[in-house]
Design a protein around this motif. Structure first.
Motif, PDB file in Angstrom:
ATOM      1  N   ILE A  58      -7.681  -2.446  10.239  1.00  8.30           N
ATOM      2  CA  ILE A  58      -6.593  -3.008   9.438  1.00  8.30           C
ATOM      3  C   ILE A  58      -5.234  -2.789  10.091  1.00  8.30           C
ATOM      4  O   ILE A  58      -4.198  -3.111   9.512  1.00  8.30           O
ATOM      5  CB  ILE A  58      -6.616  -2.474   7.987  1.00  8.30           C
ATOM      6  CG1 ILE A  58      -6.611  -0.955   7.955  1.00  8.30           C
ATOM      7  CG2 ILE A  58      -7.799  -3.036   7.240  1.00  8.30           C
ATOM      8  CD1 ILE A  58      -6.544  -0.364   6.570  1.00  8.30           C
ATOM      9  N   GLU A 102      -1.577  -1.000   4.735  1.00 11.80           N
ATOM     10  CA  GLU A 102      -2.040  -0.232   3.577  1.00 11.80           C
ATOM     11  C   GLU A 102      -1.410  -0.794   2.321  1.00 11.80           C
ATOM     12  O   GLU A 102      -0.371  -1.450   2.365  1.00 11.80           O
ATOM     13  CB  GLU A 102      -1.687   1.248   3.717  1.00 11.80           C
ATOM     14  CG  GLU A 102      -0.216   1.541   3.680  1.00 11.80           C
ATOM     15  CD  GLU A 102       0.094   3.033   3.725  1.00 11.80           C
ATOM     16  OE1 GLU A 102       1.207   3.391   3.331  1.00 11.80           O
ATOM     17  OE2 GLU A 102      -0.763   3.825   4.143  1.00 11.80           O
ATOM     18  N   PHE A 103      -2.055  -0.555   1.192  1.00  9.09           N
ATOM     19  CA  PHE A 103      -1.447  -0.893  -0.085  1.00  9.09           C
ATOM     20  C   PHE A 103      -0.380   0.150  -0.388  1.00  9.09           C
ATOM     21  O   PHE A 103      -0.386   1.250   0.160  1.00  9.09           O
ATOM     22  CB  PHE A 103      -2.493  -0.938  -1.204  1.00  9.09           C
ATOM     23  CG  PHE A 103      -3.371  -2.151  -1.158  1.00  9.09           C
ATOM     24  CD1 PHE A 103      -2.839  -3.426  -1.319  1.00  9.09           C
ATOM     25  CD2 PHE A 103      -4.729  -2.035  -0.955  1.00  9.09           C
ATOM     26  CE1 PHE A 103      -3.637  -4.545  -1.272  1.00  9.09           C
ATOM     27  CE2 PHE A 103      -5.545  -3.150  -0.913  1.00  9.09           C
ATOM     28  CZ  PHE A 103      -4.997  -4.410  -1.073  1.00  9.09           C
ATOM     29  N   ASP A 104       0.547  -0.183  -1.250  1.00  6.73           N
ATOM     30  CA  ASP A 104       1.655   0.701  -1.614  1.00  6.73           C
ATOM     31  C   ASP A 104       1.138   1.843  -2.484  1.00  6.73           C
ATOM     32  O   ASP A 104       1.042   1.724  -3.697  1.00  6.73           O
ATOM     33  CB  ASP A 104       2.714  -0.117  -2.356  1.00  6.73           C
ATOM     34  CG  ASP A 104       3.949   0.684  -2.694  1.00  6.73           C
ATOM     35  OD1 ASP A 104       4.017   1.873  -2.341  1.00  6.73           O
ATOM     36  OD2 ASP A 104       4.853   0.110  -3.320  1.00  6.73           O
ATOM     37  N   TYR A 105       0.797   2.956  -1.839  1.00  5.72           N
ATOM     38  CA  TYR A 105       0.252   4.124  -2.541  1.00  5.72           C
ATOM     39  C   TYR A 105       1.344   5.098  -2.995  1.00  5.72           C
ATOM     40  O   TYR A 105       1.065   6.035  -3.703  1.00  5.72           O
ATOM     41  CB  TYR A 105      -0.715   4.894  -1.636  1.00  5.72           C
ATOM     42  CG  TYR A 105      -1.942   4.097  -1.259  1.00  5.72           C
ATOM     43  CD1 TYR A 105      -2.933   3.827  -2.194  1.00  5.72           C
ATOM     44  CD2 TYR A 105      -2.108   3.613   0.035  1.00  5.72           C
ATOM     45  CE1 TYR A 105      -4.056   3.101  -1.858  1.00  5.72           C
ATOM     46  CE2 TYR A 105      -3.232   2.885   0.381  1.00  5.72           C
ATOM     47  CZ  TYR A 105      -4.199   2.634  -0.569  1.00  5.72           C
ATOM     48  OH  TYR A 105      -5.302   1.906  -0.233  1.00  5.72           O
ATOM     49  N   GLN A 120     -10.733  -2.230  -0.948  1.00  4.58           N
ATOM     50  CA  GLN A 120      -9.359  -2.256  -0.462  1.00  4.58           C
ATOM     51  C   GLN A 120      -9.245  -2.602   1.019  1.00  4.58           C
ATOM     52  O   GLN A 120      -8.445  -3.461   1.394  1.00  4.58           O
ATOM     53  CB  GLN A 120      -8.677  -0.923  -0.739  1.00  4.58           C
ATOM     54  CG  GLN A 120      -8.406  -0.691  -2.190  1.00  4.58           C
ATOM     55  CD  GLN A 120      -7.740   0.636  -2.453  1.00  4.58           C
ATOM     56  OE1 GLN A 120      -7.031   1.159  -1.608  1.00  4.58           O
ATOM     57  NE2 GLN A 120      -7.967   1.199  -3.622  1.00  4.58           N
ATOM     58  N   ASN A 121     -10.014  -1.949   1.871  1.00  3.52           N
ATOM     59  CA  ASN A 121      -9.909  -2.215   3.302  1.00  3.52           C
ATOM     60  C   ASN A 121     -10.333  -3.632   3.650  1.00  3.52           C
ATOM     61  O   ASN A 121      -9.751  -4.257   4.532  1.00  3.52           O
ATOM     62  CB  ASN A 121     -10.713  -1.209   4.118  1.00  3.52           C
ATOM     63  CG  ASN A 121      -9.993   0.108   4.262  1.00  3.52           C
ATOM     64  OD1 ASN A 121      -8.819   0.228   3.936  1.00  3.52           O
ATOM     65  ND2 ASN A 121     -10.688   1.107   4.745  1.00  3.52           N
ATOM     66  N   LEU A 175      -7.380  -5.903   2.626  1.00  2.00           N
ATOM     67  CA  LEU A 175      -6.297  -5.747   3.605  1.00  2.00           C
ATOM     68  C   LEU A 175      -6.646  -6.423   4.926  1.00  2.00           C
ATOM     69  O   LEU A 175      -5.818  -7.105   5.528  1.00  2.00           O
ATOM     70  CB  LEU A 175      -6.003  -4.263   3.847  1.00  2.00           C
ATOM     71  CG  LEU A 175      -5.201  -3.552   2.773  1.00  2.00           C
ATOM     72  CD1 LEU A 175      -5.224  -2.055   3.002  1.00  2.00           C
ATOM     73  CD2 LEU A 175      -3.777  -4.073   2.732  1.00  2.00           C
ATOM     74  N   GLU A 183      -4.489  -9.405   6.585  1.00  2.00           N
ATOM     75  CA  GLU A 183      -3.928  -9.179   7.921  1.00  2.00           C
ATOM     76  C   GLU A 183      -4.435 -10.220   8.917  1.00  2.00           C
ATOM     77  O   GLU A 183      -3.668 -10.794   9.675  1.00  2.00           O
ATOM     78  CB  GLU A 183      -4.293  -7.781   8.427  1.00  2.00           C
ATOM     79  CG  GLU A 183      -3.468  -6.671   7.847  1.00  2.00           C
ATOM     80  CD  GLU A 183      -2.091  -6.617   8.457  1.00  2.00           C
ATOM     81  OE1 GLU A 183      -1.973  -6.462   9.690  1.00  2.00           O
ATOM     82  OE2 GLU A 183      -1.115  -6.740   7.702  1.00  2.00           O
ATOM     83  N   LEU A 191       3.376  -0.288  11.226  1.00  2.00           N
ATOM     84  CA  LEU A 191       2.876   0.035   9.891  1.00  2.00           C
ATOM     85  C   LEU A 191       3.449  -0.938   8.869  1.00  2.00           C
ATOM     86  O   LEU A 191       4.650  -1.184   8.835  1.00  2.00           O
ATOM     87  CB  LEU A 191       3.257   1.464   9.515  1.00  2.00           C
ATOM     88  CG  LEU A 191       2.727   2.570  10.425  1.00  2.00           C
ATOM     89  CD1 LEU A 191       3.220   3.924   9.957  1.00  2.00           C
ATOM     90  CD2 LEU A 191       1.212   2.537  10.471  1.00  2.00           C
ATOM     91  N   THR A 197       3.201  -2.085   4.654  1.00  2.00           N
ATOM     92  CA  THR A 197       2.775  -1.739   3.311  1.00  2.00           C
ATOM     93  C   THR A 197       2.738  -3.013   2.469  1.00  2.00           C
ATOM     94  O   THR A 197       3.703  -3.771   2.431  1.00  2.00           O
ATOM     95  CB  THR A 197       3.759  -0.737   2.677  1.00  2.00           C
ATOM     96  OG1 THR A 197       3.787   0.437   3.477  1.00  2.00           O
ATOM     97  CG2 THR A 197       3.334  -0.363   1.266  1.00  2.00           C
ATOM     98  N   TYR A 198       1.605  -3.231   1.811  1.00  2.00           N
ATOM     99  CA  TYR A 198       1.453  -4.373   0.914  1.00  2.00           C
ATOM    100  C   TYR A 198       1.836  -3.922  -0.494  1.00  2.00           C
ATOM    101  O   TYR A 198       1.109  -3.188  -1.142  1.00  2.00           O
ATOM    102  CB  TYR A 198       0.015  -4.894   0.953  1.00  2.00           C
ATOM    103  CG  TYR A 198      -0.266  -5.750   2.155  1.00  2.00           C
ATOM    104  CD1 TYR A 198      -0.364  -7.129   2.028  1.00  2.00           C
ATOM    105  CD2 TYR A 198      -0.418  -5.193   3.410  1.00  2.00           C
ATOM    106  CE1 TYR A 198      -0.610  -7.927   3.126  1.00  2.00           C
ATOM    107  CE2 TYR A 198      -0.662  -5.981   4.523  1.00  2.00           C
ATOM    108  CZ  TYR A 198      -0.761  -7.352   4.373  1.00  2.00           C
ATOM    109  OH  TYR A 198      -1.003  -8.147   5.467  1.00  2.00           O
TER     110      TYR A 198
END
Length: 101
Positions: free
Chosen positions: A5, A9-12, A38-39, A42, A46, A81, A83-84
């Motif tokens: 990915i 990453e998702f907005d954690y 999730q992966n 993503l 992407e 990097l 962030t989604y």
């Protein structure tokens, strides 16, 4: 097999992931928990360079297509990097512009 990915990453870091998870659980009918998908989600966003994904009506509790929208935020300190950030969900809008004869 692990999906690459590439720093996405998702907005954690905010309550945003809780809203995404809740919306997913409330509308999507699946035995697979969201964290396990999730992966894959993503990776697809992407790979296709898109900021949304659609779940077809055959997999939703209300039998309608749902689209999950995101904003991609590039991390200033490391441009690789991303962030989604979840913006929300909407029903798929069908185009009725075709006129039948």
């Amino acid at each position: 097999m692990t999906l690459n990915i590439n720093g996405a990453e998702f907005d954690y870091r905010t309550e945003n992931i809780e809203k995404l998870t809740k919306d997913f659980i409330d509308y999507i009918v699946t035995d697979v928990p969201f964290f396990a998908l999730q992966n894959e989600l993503l990776y697809l966003m992407e790979k296709r360079n898109i900021t949304k994904f659609r779940i077809p009506g055959s997999m939703t509790s209300d039998k309608q297509d749902h689209i999950f929208y995101f904003q991609v935020i590039v991390v200033k300190e490391n441009k690789k990097l991303r962030t989604y950030h979840y913006l929300g969900m909407d029903l798929k809008k069908e185009s009725y512009s075709k006129i039948t004869e």
